[in-house]
Design an enzyme around this catalytic site. Structure first.
Site, PDB file in Angstrom:
ATOM      1  N   GLU A  94     -54.127  50.984  50.069  1.00  0.00           N
ATOM      2  CA  GLU A  94     -54.365  49.928  51.052  1.00  0.00           C
ATOM      3  C   GLU A  94     -55.222  50.504  52.165  1.00  0.00           C
ATOM      4  OE1 GLU A  94     -50.850  47.899  52.452  1.00  0.00           O
ATOM      5  OE2 GLU A  94     -51.693  47.677  54.473  1.00  0.00           O
TER       6      GLU A  94
ATOM      7  N   GLU B 257     -55.155  46.420  62.722  1.00  0.00           N
ATOM      8  CA  GLU B 257     -53.870  45.755  62.923  1.00  0.00           C
ATOM      9  C   GLU B 257     -53.554  45.783  64.415  1.00  0.00           C
ATOM     10  OE1 GLU B 257     -50.753  46.232  59.524  1.00  0.00           O
ATOM     11  OE2 GLU B 257     -51.694  48.205  59.803  1.00  0.00           O
TER      12      GLU B 257
END
Length: 262
Positions: free
Chosen positions: A142, A147
């Site tokens: 990933e 974020e």
């Protein structure tokens, strides 16, 4: 497109590092220069409300304008506090899977993130083909370009996750940078991904560099096509306590551009 002086100034603030034309060529983009639902030739939807492995509180909807809509040159992914499919929140998780899949490249996404406590917006990549010999997450890898969690406003995280390095084990490779205007202005979130290195930036500021120390699948599963994901999660393992009075909350996206080396 919005033409006010204020919006032009914000777009200029979102300008990424200059790209040498000899190095990269644009292979895929969405400039959001239309009105309506996200372009179905570029985006599809991951749908459901099962917590998404993080005990998230939202139900991700399918082609619902309240949760994802393009107008005035901006895509807005909006989380609402509302009962829906046995969940208390709705939102959208857009993915380019099957419509935009790449091995290596430069990814630029100009975005403004929401500010409310409990929001968890992300710009990230996952493998397009989950039938890898090693199986599921985190083995498949990933890449998190951006974020942001509402309980820590203005702090941007960028990470990679693999079998050897992942958040469940507390070993993920993460870069952190303070962007005080992340919730009020557009910024360019950038990934440069090659055969042996992953680098991320906010505008022209470096955030994370991850180099393949070895080519084992446990530490470098990043040699297959990945697709892009844009979403706003609510609550969950990292989003935490939710200020329900602050919703709806949106992540605004001005453009998405993908380049590959010539």
């Amino acid at each position: 497109m919005v033409t006010s002086v204020w919006w032009i100034m914000m777009c200029l603030l979102a300008a990424p590092r200059p790209i040498a034309e000899s190095d990269w060529t644009l292979v895929w983009s969405d400039e959001f220069d239309y009105t309506g639902l996200p372009d179905s030739t570029r985006w599809t939807y991951a749908v459901g409300g099962h917590g998404w492995g993080n005990n998230e509180l939202q139900f991700y909807t399918d082609r619902r304008a309240q949760n994802a809509y393009v107008s005035d040159g901006i895509l807005r992914i909006t989380a609402h506090h509302e009962p829906y499919q046995h969940r208390a929140f709705t939102s959208t998780r857009l993915t380019s899977r099957g419509l935009g899949d790449w091995r290596y490249g430069r990814f630029e996404i100009a975005a403004r993130v929401p500010v409310a406590r409990g929001t968890w917006p992300a710009i990230w990549l996952m493998p397009s083909d989950w039938t890898f010999p090693m199986g599921g997450w985190p083995d498949v890898g990933e890449i998190d370009i951006m974020e942001h969690v509402g309980h820590d406003p203005g702090v941007i995280h960028s990470s990679v996750h693999t079998r050897k390095y992942n958040w469940q084990a507390g070993t993920q490779k993460t870069g952190v940078i303070e962007v005080p205007t992340a919730t009020t202005q557009l910024h360019a979130y950038v990934l440069e991904w090659s055969a042996d290195t992953i680098r991320t930036f906010v505008d022209d500021r470096p955030v994370l560099t991850y180099v393949a120390a070895d080519r084992s699948p446990e530490s470098w599963p990043f040699d297959k096509p990945f697709s892009l994901i844009l979403n706003v999660a609510v609550g969950g393992a990292w989003g935490g306590t939710v200020d329900t009075t602050a919703f709806p909350q949106s992540m605004a996206v001005d453009y998405v551009r993908v380049y590959q080396r010539r």
